[in-house]
Design an enzyme around this catalytic site. Structure first.
Site, short mmCIF file in Angstrom:
data_model
loop_
_atom_site.label_atom_id
_atom_site.label_comp_id
_atom_site.label_asym_id
_atom_site.label_seq_id
_atom_site.Cartn_x
_atom_site.Cartn_y
_atom_site.Cartn_z
N ARG A 139 -4.77 -3.49 -8.51
CA ARG A 139 -5.73 -4.30 -9.26
C ARG A 139 -7.07 -4.23 -8.54
NH1 ARG A 139 -4.04 -9.97 -9.15
NH2 ARG A 139 -2.97 -9.37 -7.27
N ARG A 162 -14.79 -8.91 -13.14
CA ARG A 162 -15.07 -10.17 -13.82
C ARG A 162 -16.12 -9.98 -14.89
NH1 ARG A 162 -16.14 -13.72 -8.98
NH2 ARG A 162 -13.97 -13.77 -8.29
N ARG A 196 -4.19 1.26 10.61
CA ARG A 196 -5.58 1.71 10.64
C ARG A 196 -6.28 0.83 11.66
NH1 ARG A 196 -7.83 6.09 9.65
NH2 ARG A 196 -9.75 5.32 8.67
N ARG A 236 -19.29 -1.49 6.72
CA ARG A 236 -20.10 -2.66 6.41
C ARG A 236 -20.91 -3.13 7.61
NH1 ARG A 236 -15.74 -7.49 5.19
NH2 ARG A 236 -14.56 -7.28 7.12
N GLU A 238 -19.21 -2.07 11.25
CA GLU A 238 -17.75 -1.92 11.30
C GLU A 238 -17.37 -0.49 10.91
OE1 GLU A 238 -15.95 -5.62 9.80
OE2 GLU A 238 -14.54 -4.30 8.79
N TYR A 281 -0.18 -7.36 6.31
CA TYR A 281 -1.55 -7.85 6.29
C TYR A 281 -1.52 -9.28 5.76
CZ TYR A 281 -6.28 -8.97 5.81
OH TYR A 281 -7.47 -9.66 5.96
N ASP A 321 -3.78 -12.80 5.29
CA ASP A 321 -5.00 -13.58 5.45
C ASP A 321 -4.66 -14.83 6.25
OD1 ASP A 321 -7.12 -12.18 4.38
OD2 ASP A 321 -6.70 -12.80 2.32
#
Ligand code: FAD
Length: 366
Positions: free
Chosen positions: A169, A173, A248, A279, A299, A347, A349
């Protein structure tokens, strides 16, 4: 009981806090020279610097939000990153502002028609790689300017060689809303993240030892403690006996600049190959500060080799199968528990780590 907690990151600190409140004697070790793991922030001048990449707290879980708010006050920071593609600026996540800048369209219907017309190049066939998957989701223009080269930098491979499942996904928006997250709660702790972990570890019955690697005294630790909560790499715990899990990595390059405002936003993604970094973070935009200078971090994605900092697990089939083998060993342990992003090879959050840690503590630490 005597608890050893390996890792003073979020998972380890929540466990230490909980065990200490239950009256256990807790030792926390970390191989780094500071607490807080990857959420570590350090005050430089008057700016809290996110030492391991931008960390924005967001969650829809009220229990987690109330829990973390006990340890810090959160500001109303809203993540609205922008993308810089060869000097052209686009809003993220992909929304009506992005579509208007790209094509001049004004209504959601016009934007949907534009995307639909660009998807047709696939002629309805099933996507076989990341490139086809991205085009099937957002069309060719967004893929070319905002996804392709950025993703290739991130993974170090061509999009045509990456599996489609990496982007099942994409946040798209059809409203003029630049808020990256859909979560109910979002913000940055005023004063940075380190204070949160410091408060969690602040108990008479918690001893913290930094610069202490579990593997330098593994046998001694296993004998000395009743319970071990281990938040390091699960494959390393078992001496890589089935082979090593892959990650990574990232390299951070931080610079103090004698300017008040470098890029006007906390997070700017560089989506072309012209720059090798993905970024630039300008830390002062996360929180109010009166600093006349600014601090930025570039980064750079990097390949990972044993010994490098592991940041992102590679959740492909090969590594998932390997992790299951290690997990089977871990599940058989009686007094050793594996938690956090490295212990679970996942991973996570921050809100998900808190959720998992609270669940673990409530069910396991008696
Ligand atoms: P860690 O923080 O990694 O803690 C594990 C600790 O164990 C480390 O301090 C390590 O030094 C120590 N350790 C490991 N092995 C040993 C050993 N052998 N001996 C002693 N100590 C050891 N989440 C969000 O919610 N929002 C974001 O915006 C966000 N941005 C992120 C950006 C980046 C670049 C990265 C990499 C992650 C980001 N995250 C974000 C995720 C967040 O960092 C994690 O959820 C959180 O740090 C995980 O906590 P942890 O305790 O599981 O692991």
């Amino acid at each position: 009981m005597k608890y050893l907690i390996v890792g003073a990151g979020l998972f380890g600190a929540i466990s230490a806090d909980f065990a200490a409140k239950q009256g256990h004697e807790v030792t926390v070790i970390d191989k780094r020279n500071h607490i807080a793991g990857n959420i570590y922030t350090e005050k430089e001048g008057n700016i809290n610097v996110h030492k391991y990449g931008a960390h924005i707290f967001h969650t829809s879980n009220k229990k987690v939000w109330e829990f973390i708010n006990q340890y810090a006050e959160f500001n109303r920071y809203t993540n609205s990153p922008i993308a810089n593609y060869k000097g052209e600026i686009y809003n993220l996540p992909f929304n009506m502002n992005t579509f208007n800048k790209l094509w001049g369209v004004v209504t959601p219907k016009e934007a949907q028609e534009k995307i639909e017309s660009q998807r047709n190049i696939l002629k309805g066939k099933e996507p076989h790689n990341l490139e086809e998957q991205a085009i099937s989701l957002v069309g060719t223009d967004i893929y070319t300017k905002l996804i392709k080269e950025y993703t290739e930098k991130q993974w170090g491979r061509k999009c045509t060689e990456l599996p489609a499942f990496i982007i099942r996904r994409l946040p798209v928006r059809f409203t003029y809303d630049n808020n990256y997250f859909n979560d109910l709660y979002q913000g940055i702790p005023v004063g940075g993240y380190t204070q949160i972990v410091a408060k969690m570890l602040d108990h008479k019955n918690v001893t913290v030892k930094l610069n202490e690697n579990f593997f330098s005294k593994k046998e001694e630790y296993l004998n000395k403690f009743d319970k071990i909560i281990y938040t390091g790499m699960i494959d390393q715990f078992y001496d890589y006996k089935f082979g090593n899990l892959e990650y990574r990595s990232l390299k951070f390059e931080t610079e103090v600049i004698d300017e008040e405002n470098f890029q006007g936003n906390a997070v700017v993604n560089y989506t072309s190959h012209d720059q090798t970094f993905t970024r630039i973070i300008e830390h002062k935009h996360f929180e109010e500060t009166n600093s006349k200078k600014t601090i930025i971090t570039r980064e750079y994605p990097a390949d990972w080799n044993v010994g490098d900092e592991p940041y992102y697990p590679v959740n492909d089939e090969k590594n998932s199968i390997l992790f299951k083998k290690y997990k089977q060993l871990a599940d058989e342990e009686i007094n050793i528990y594996f938690g956090g992003r490295l212990g679970q090879y996942k991973y996570y959050d921050m809100d998900k780590v808190i959720e998992a840690a609270l669940d673990f503590c409530e069910n396991t630490i008696k």
